[in-house]
Every structure is written in C-alpha cells, then in structure tokens.
Enzyme design. Sequence first.
Site, PDB file in Angstrom:
ATOM      1  N   TYR A 188     -20.834-128.701 102.766  1.00  0.00           N
ATOM      2  CA  TYR A 188     -21.712-127.545 102.945  1.00  0.00           C
ATOM      3  C   TYR A 188     -22.796-127.530 101.882  1.00  0.00           C
ATOM      4  O   TYR A 188     -22.627-128.059 100.788  1.00  0.00           O
ATOM      5  CB  TYR A 188     -20.920-126.231 102.905  1.00  0.00           C
ATOM      6  CG  TYR A 188     -20.100-126.041 101.648  1.00  0.00           C
ATOM      7  CD1 TYR A 188     -20.656-125.505 100.487  1.00  0.00           C
ATOM      8  CD2 TYR A 188     -18.750-126.401 101.618  1.00  0.00           C
ATOM      9  CE1 TYR A 188     -19.911-125.332  99.340  1.00  0.00           C
ATOM     10  CE2 TYR A 188     -17.992-126.242 100.469  1.00  0.00           C
ATOM     11  CZ  TYR A 188     -18.565-125.710  99.340  1.00  0.00           C
ATOM     12  OH  TYR A 188     -17.827-125.550  98.187  1.00  0.00           O
ATOM     13  N   GLY A 202     -15.921-124.323  89.536  1.00  0.00           N
ATOM     14  CA  GLY A 202     -16.654-123.902  90.724  1.00  0.00           C
ATOM     15  C   GLY A 202     -16.062-122.771  91.518  1.00  0.00           C
ATOM     16  O   GLY A 202     -16.442-122.566  92.682  1.00  0.00           O
ATOM     17  N   HIS A 206     -18.155-114.089  95.569  1.00  0.00           N
ATOM     18  CA  HIS A 206     -19.530-114.048  96.078  1.00  0.00           C
ATOM     19  C   HIS A 206     -19.606-113.477  97.492  1.00  0.00           C
ATOM     20  O   HIS A 206     -18.607-113.361  98.203  1.00  0.00           O
ATOM     21  CB  HIS A 206     -20.163-115.443  96.048  1.00  0.00           C
ATOM     22  CG  HIS A 206     -19.507-116.455  96.946  1.00  0.00           C
ATOM     23  ND1 HIS A 206     -19.792-116.552  98.285  1.00  0.00           N
ATOM     24  CD2 HIS A 206     -18.595-117.422  96.683  1.00  0.00           C
ATOM     25  CE1 HIS A 206     -19.087-117.540  98.817  1.00  0.00           C
ATOM     26  NE2 HIS A 206     -18.344-118.080  97.875  1.00  0.00           N
ATOM     27  N   HIS A 222     -13.175-122.508 100.431  1.00  0.00           N
ATOM     28  CA  HIS A 222     -12.825-123.729  99.708  1.00  0.00           C
ATOM     29  C   HIS A 222     -12.373-123.400  98.282  1.00  0.00           C
ATOM     30  O   HIS A 222     -12.444-124.248  97.394  1.00  0.00           O
ATOM     31  CB  HIS A 222     -14.018-124.684  99.675  1.00  0.00           C
ATOM     32  CG  HIS A 222     -14.280-125.351 100.983  1.00  0.00           C
ATOM     33  ND1 HIS A 222     -15.112-124.793 101.929  1.00  0.00           N
ATOM     34  CD2 HIS A 222     -13.810-126.515 101.512  1.00  0.00           C
ATOM     35  CE1 HIS A 222     -15.153-125.597 102.994  1.00  0.00           C
ATOM     36  NE2 HIS A 222     -14.381-126.642 102.764  1.00  0.00           N
ATOM     37  N   CYS A 224     -13.205-120.203  96.694  1.00  0.00           N
ATOM     38  CA  CYS A 224     -13.888-119.008  96.201  1.00  0.00           C
ATOM     39  C   CYS A 224     -13.305-117.744  96.812  1.00  0.00           C
ATOM     40  O   CYS A 224     -12.562-117.786  97.801  1.00  0.00           O
ATOM     41  CB  CYS A 224     -15.385-119.084  96.514  1.00  0.00           C
ATOM     42  SG  CYS A 224     -16.284-120.286  95.516  1.00  0.00           S
ATOM     43  N   ASN A 226     -14.302-114.684  98.868  1.00  0.00           N
ATOM     44  CA  ASN A 226     -15.365-114.247  99.779  1.00  0.00           C
ATOM     45  C   ASN A 226     -15.298-112.744  99.987  1.00  0.00           C
ATOM     46  O   ASN A 226     -14.238-112.194 100.313  1.00  0.00           O
ATOM     47  CB  ASN A 226     -15.212-114.921 101.148  1.00  0.00           C
ATOM     48  CG  ASN A 226     -15.590-116.394 101.147  1.00  0.00           C
ATOM     49  OD1 ASN A 226     -15.561-117.032 102.197  1.00  0.00           O
ATOM     50  ND2 ASN A 226     -15.928-116.950 100.001  1.00  0.00           N
TER      51      ASN A 226
END
Length: 249
Positions: A188, A202, A206, A222, A224, A226
């Site tokens: 992505y 990473g 967000h 992946h 994070c 969301n």
Amino acid sequence: MRNTLRFLVVAVVLATAAAFGFGVASAALVAPGLPAVQAITPGPGETVGISAPVTVRYAEPVADRARAERAVDIRADRPLSGHFSWVNDRQVMWTPAGYLPASAPISVSAGRLHTQFQTNGGVSADGDMSNHTFTVYIGGVAVRTMPASFGKPGWETPSGTFPVLSRERSITFDSRTIGIPLSSPEGYLIEGEFAERLTWGGVYVHSAPWSVDSQGYANVSHGCINLSPADAEWFYNEVSIGDPVTLHW
C-alpha cells in the site's frame, strides 16, 4: 598526586552538596571529564504527557556512560525514578518508572544545561484488541470510547504501553517501510491524516476511512490502530507527545 587531589576535590564537593540537601546526582554535575551537553528534550516550557522520556545529547562520544547517567538529575518536587538507555554514543534517553506526576513542572539538569518542562493533566489511552475499542482517559476518567480496528493475523498490533513519539497532521503510509513491497497483494501507499507514532517500527494511531466498516468489529490493519476520521481528529487534538497508549487483548 594530581589524581589524588582531583578525587579529594570531588569528595569535598559531594560532601558539601549532601550537607546542603542536594542529591549525589546533582553534585556529580560539577565532576570534570564528561563531554559538554548540547541539548535536553523536552525543552523549556514544553507541555508533554506523563510517559514522556527525557533525552540528553552530548557534543562528543561519552566514554563513561555510568558516570554520565549519574550526572543527570530529573525531579518534580522530589527526584524521579527511571532507567537509562543509550540511543548512540552521544545520546542517552531516560524513561520514567511508571508515570510522571500530572500537571507538574519537571526539572532536568545535565552538565551546564538546565531545563524545565510541564506535564499535562494525565491523558492516556487504552486499546482493547479483543473488543475493538479505543478509550481515552483524562485525569483517570474515561472521556471517550471509540470503535477501532487493530492488526490482523500475521500483522498483529504489539501489546504493551507506548508513549506517543510524534504527531503528524498528514503522513504517507508506505508498506515498504515495514517490509512489504508495493507489488505485493498486501502492499500500500496511502495518504493518511491525524496520526500519532507509537513505535519507531511504524505503529501509529490514525484516521482510516477505508476500514470504518470493520472498526468495532474486526482487526484488519497491518498493525496500526485505525479510527474513523472524526475520532482520529478528536484524538489528534487532545493528545500530546509522551501520552501513554496501552494496547492489550
């Protein structure tokens, strides 16, 4: 003889400092032999979260790391406990044991530099990966619980407590930074918004409008955290560098 005199001088300084109520760490600041301190962060007047680390950067490589650590004094109304880790041979990071006191001035001295920063009212967040929720607390009181999506199988979000390392109003998420080629079905390259970095590997909190239908129901990212655009913007406006985010099952 010269070395003997040097040790006697240091001993006298330590004894004098103790007599006047200063800690050993403060007294050690006058001991010779350490490189000059270039910078201390957080800087003067900054307001940060209760998990904020303190970083000291030196002008030259530090040979005696233990001595340098003893020469760093961090306190609120009393000396604070924490542990040191070296980023490289010129930079050491102090992480508090537990949380810093909320809404308090924190003083830091190292070498000839002194700074004072402020903690906020105690903003923290809890990500429940089993229940797919993200709850924000201020002063220990839950003020908002939001549906969220976390890392899917094979890309699980790490568990633990992480201080917010940076805040990004806009950011590019590139799968290559976590080892996924753009040509992969998992690849992505996405323009993101309202992001807070939790790890240097990473992991971010967000805005993720593409996963809103899964937020609160399934983990599809992946790694994070969301949130919906509205929830992510709200969190971005409330959170500070150093605020703790706890992630768990």
